[in-house]
Write an enzyme that holds these catalytic residues in place. Structure first.
Site, short mmCIF file in Angstrom:
data_model
loop_
_atom_site.label_atom_id
_atom_site.label_comp_id
_atom_site.label_asym_id
_atom_site.label_seq_id
_atom_site.Cartn_x
_atom_site.Cartn_y
_atom_site.Cartn_z
N THR A 17 -36.46 -40.36 21.34
CA THR A 17 -35.39 -39.36 21.37
C THR A 17 -35.86 -38.00 20.89
O THR A 17 -35.38 -36.97 21.33
CB THR A 17 -34.22 -39.74 20.43
OG1 THR A 17 -34.68 -40.72 19.52
CG2 THR A 17 -33.03 -40.23 21.20
N SER A 112 -39.17 -35.39 11.45
CA SER A 112 -37.82 -35.22 10.90
C SER A 112 -37.68 -35.75 9.48
O SER A 112 -38.38 -35.30 8.59
CB SER A 112 -36.82 -35.88 11.85
OG SER A 112 -35.52 -35.56 11.44
N ASP A 276 -33.11 -32.04 5.48
CA ASP A 276 -34.15 -33.05 5.72
C ASP A 276 -35.52 -32.42 5.95
O ASP A 276 -35.71 -31.22 5.79
CB ASP A 276 -33.75 -33.96 6.90
CG ASP A 276 -33.91 -33.27 8.23
OD1 ASP A 276 -33.80 -32.03 8.28
OD2 ASP A 276 -34.16 -33.96 9.24
N ASP A 280 -33.10 -29.83 10.09
CA ASP A 280 -31.95 -29.85 11.01
C ASP A 280 -30.77 -30.67 10.49
O ASP A 280 -29.66 -30.52 11.00
CB ASP A 280 -32.36 -30.28 12.43
CG ASP A 280 -33.03 -31.64 12.48
OD1 ASP A 280 -33.22 -32.25 11.41
OD2 ASP A 280 -33.37 -32.07 13.60
N GLU A 363 -22.29 -38.16 13.00
CA GLU A 363 -22.06 -38.77 11.69
C GLU A 363 -23.34 -38.88 10.88
O GLU A 363 -23.30 -39.09 9.68
CB GLU A 363 -21.40 -40.15 11.84
CG GLU A 363 -22.07 -41.11 12.82
CD GLU A 363 -23.43 -41.57 12.41
OE1 GLU A 363 -23.62 -41.87 11.23
OE2 GLU A 363 -24.32 -41.65 13.29
C1 G1P Z 1 -30.45 -41.37 14.60
C2 G1P Z 1 -29.01 -40.93 14.41
C3 G1P Z 1 -28.60 -40.02 15.54
C4 G1P Z 1 -29.56 -38.85 15.63
C5 G1P Z 1 -30.99 -39.35 15.74
C6 G1P Z 1 -32.00 -38.20 15.71
O1 G1P Z 1 -30.58 -42.09 15.80
O2 G1P Z 1 -28.16 -42.04 14.32
O3 G1P Z 1 -27.29 -39.59 15.34
O4 G1P Z 1 -29.26 -38.03 16.73
O5 G1P Z 1 -31.28 -40.23 14.66
O6 G1P Z 1 -31.89 -37.44 14.54
P1 G1P Z 1 -30.56 -43.70 15.89
O7 G1P Z 1 -31.62 -44.21 14.96
O8 G1P Z 1 -29.20 -44.15 15.44
O9 G1P Z 1 -30.80 -44.03 17.34
ZN ZN Z 2 -34.59 -33.67 11.24
#
Ligand code: G1P
Ligand code: ZN
Length: 542
Positions: A17, A112, A276, A280, A363
């Site tokens: 992602t 991140s 963090d 962000d 969230e």
């Molecule tokens: C997690 C968070 C999601 C955020 C992503 C990237 O993803 O839940 O809201 O956009 O990190 O910062 P997840 O591990 O739940 O797929």
């Molecule tokens: Zn981050």
């Protein structure tokens, strides 16, 4: 001199992602980073003639990576690179520099909120000319390129001194080394009522900002202490360190416990916040009053007009599906469009680009607006400060008034980490298999109204995303959402999102875990979490 280097393609260079994230040592293997940078250039039609923003969150290997990328960009004909001094840039600041300078995109070095260091995590991602994360088609093209490419070119040149602000050349490429904070701070100054905030600090308002030894330290010091006059020392852990000083730079009550202890203690300042690794995400806390990210989004949306940059009103509000419906109630009261998107910031990009929404949030401690195309931790903190300055109230008072007006969406997320993937998959499959039979049945004395697997049709480009999380909705709109994390690195992480609406005026000030107790029990019953996973309690509660 330009050198051509051959290498054997690496397995598993598939961006997730948020770009490619691996253990730092994986990135330190010869040619590993280079191979992925070459794939980025391939996916965007080459580097020739292009301008890029380059910087990262300062974690271990950030400095080496920037030099490697600069030499490759120079060898491949890029015309200009804009680099943060010392190779540093927060993710939102990089997004802003891409947009401000109308560059062809940017390369951000970060993992991140994952810990940093030689034994921890490193990452690299590409953002497009709109300042937002590369969409799936582009990351897929990167992945395809990583499987076939066997050489890259780079310039044989010494390291640049990135500590000196100014313009230098690297081969035929111009490298502008810029103050990482200045343009971002000006953007914040254009959005928020700095005089009102300055006056509030001058009148004795106190704050703690925990930068968690990550990238926001220099930004927070400059904006809060220098420009807004917060007391020196307001920012703690303010120097970015390659290993974040051993901290886990994830701003939630578990990892930012130092801040939480101070804010809940007898000598708490008026306002507290943390960010963090790459800047962000945000957590905000009042004196004795934790603000859940879902509530924060709702409060910010309801009060954004108090900040000059949003005085004309909002175009709409967007939240990720698992985020509570608190923001929907604000949107409804204000007559605004409200969008419910799958988890992940990339889904907000289309809505923001199309002018369909102004403020969005998740969230998971992410909030932002159309000022950049990433979530932005300090932005959220400054909007809170702006609201506090104009309203002259405490965080607790603002929350209490908000709940009295809109009702309260009690909310919590329970994470079960590092479950064996096969067990987590089996649990989700069993749950999905019984969804159709659930409506009309009862669990823990509560009637189920609807049960489905969330699917999203993007209103801008019509693309459809299936299987974005299982939803169980009760007759009173209380809700359970189950999904498996898409960012975890070990086994599977089960996220269970719990929500119960309390219209008030009674029962608005309960402990969320108590208020949610029947929903939590129902969540275990319905998914049979313990029989499937062997876990009876979550690892992290937010
Ligand atoms: C997690 C968070 C999601 C955020 C992503 C990237 O993803 O839940 O809201 O956009 O990190 O910062 P997840 O591990 O739940 O797929
Ligand atoms: Zn981050």
């Amino acid at each position: 001199m330009i050198r051509t280097q051959s290498f054997t393609p690496f397995d598993g260079q598939k961006p997730g992602t948020s770009g490619l994230r691996k253990k730092t040592r994986v990135f330190m293997q010869p040619h590993y980073l280079e191979a992925f940078v070459q794939a980025i250039f391939a996916a965007i039609g080459g580097a020739a003639g292009k301008t890029f923003v380059i910087g990262g969150d300062g974690r271990f290997y950030n400095d080496r990576a920037v030099q490697i990328i600069l030499r490759m960009a120079a060898a491949q004909g890029a015309s200009r690179a804009i680099v943060g001094q010392g190779g540093l840039l927060s993710t939102p600041a990089a997004s802003h520099l891409i947009r401000l300078n109308k560059t062809d995109g940017g390369i951000i070095l970060s993992a991140s909120h994952n810990p940093g260091g030689v034994e921890e995590d490193f990452g690299i991602k590409f953002n497009m000319a709109n300042g937002g994360p590369a969409p799936e088609a582009v990351t897929e093209a990167m992945y395809a390129a990583t499987k076939t490419q066997t050489e890259y070119t780079t310039l044989e040149a010494a390291d640049l001194d990135l500590n000196r602000i100014g313009t230098v050349s690297l081969g035929d490429m111009v490298v502008q080394i810029v103050d990482p904070v200045a343009d971002y701070a000006s953007l914040m100054e254009s959005l928020f009522d700095f005089p009102a905030m300055r006056a509030r600090f001058a009148a004795g308002f106190t704050m703690r900002f925990d930068a968690m030894c990550a990238i926001t330290g220099p930004y927070a010091r400059d904006i809060l202490e220098n420009r807004l006059g917060a007391a020196k020392g307001t920012v703690t852990h303010g120097t970015p360190l390659p290993d974040f000083g051993g901290m886990h730079p994830d701003p939630n009550p578990t990892w930012a416990h130092e801040l939480m202890d101070e804010m809940m203690g007898p000598a708490a300042p008026d306002f507290g916040a943390a960010s963090d690794g790459d800047g962000d995400r945000n957590m905000v806390v009042g004196r004795g009053a934790y603000v859940s990210p879902s509530d924060s989004l709702a409060v910010l949306a309801a009060n954004a007009h108090l900040a000059p940059g949003y005085a004309a009103g909002l175009k709409g509000i967007a939240r990720s599906m698992p985020t509570s419906a608190a923001a929907d109630r604000v949107a409804q009261a204000m007559g605004l469009a409200c969008f419910e998107t799958p988890t992940g910031w990339k889904f907000f990009g289309n809505l923001l680009d199309a002018g369909r929404c102004t403020i969005c949030g998740e969230e998971s401690f992410g909030t932002g607006s159309d000022h950049v195309r990433e979530k932005d931790g300090l932005w959220a903190v400054l909007l809170w400060l702006n609201i506090l300055a104009v309203r002259g109230q405490s965080v607790a008072e603002i929350l209490a008034e908000h709940w009295a007006k809109y009702g309260r969406n009690y909310y919590s997320r329970h994470d079960f980490e590092a479950i064996e993937s096969a067990k987590a998959d089996a649990m989700m499959a069993a749950l999905r298999a019984k969804l159709a039979s659930l409506p009309g049945t009862q669990v823990q004395g509560m009637q189920i109204k609807a049960a489905d697997d969330f699917a999203y049709t993007d209103p801008v480009d019509g693309s459809v995303s299936q299987n974005q999380g299982v939803r169980i909705i009760f007759a009173d709109d209380s809700r359970i959402v189950y999904r498996l994390s898409g960012t975890g690195t070990q086994g599977a992480t089960l996220r269970v999102y719990l929500e119960r609406y309390q219209p008030g005026p009674e029962g608005l000030h309960l402990d969320p875990q108590e208020a949610l107790a029947p929903i939590i029990a129902a969540a275990h019953d319905l998914a049979q979490i313990t029989p499937h996973t062997g876990r009876s309690a979550p690892d992290v509660i937010t």
